[in-house]
Design a protein around this motif. Structure first.
Motif: not given
Length: 62
Positions: A41, A43, A46-47
């Motif tokens: 979780n 960001s 993951s981005s």
């Protein structure tokens, strides 16, 4: 239930092999960053993975 887990593992392995064959080690790094970022979780991670994959897709499209 074990059959479903086995099929899922085969699908993931096949997808990873396809990414490595088509996009090389950079594709695996992007996929790894995206997966780790989604599971944690986070960001930012993951981005970063999504951007790496998008750049690889753009490079092959041009």
């Amino acid at each position: 239930m074990p059959a479903l887990a086995l099929l899922a593992a085969i699908a993931v392995f096949t997808f990873e092999q396809f990414i490595e064959w088509k996009y090389g080690p950079a594709g695996i790094v992007g996929l790894l960053l995206l997966t780790v970022g989604l599971k944690a979780n986070n960001s930012a991670v993951s981005s970063t993975g999504a951007v790496v994959i998008a750049l690889l897709l753009l490079r092959t499209a041009l």
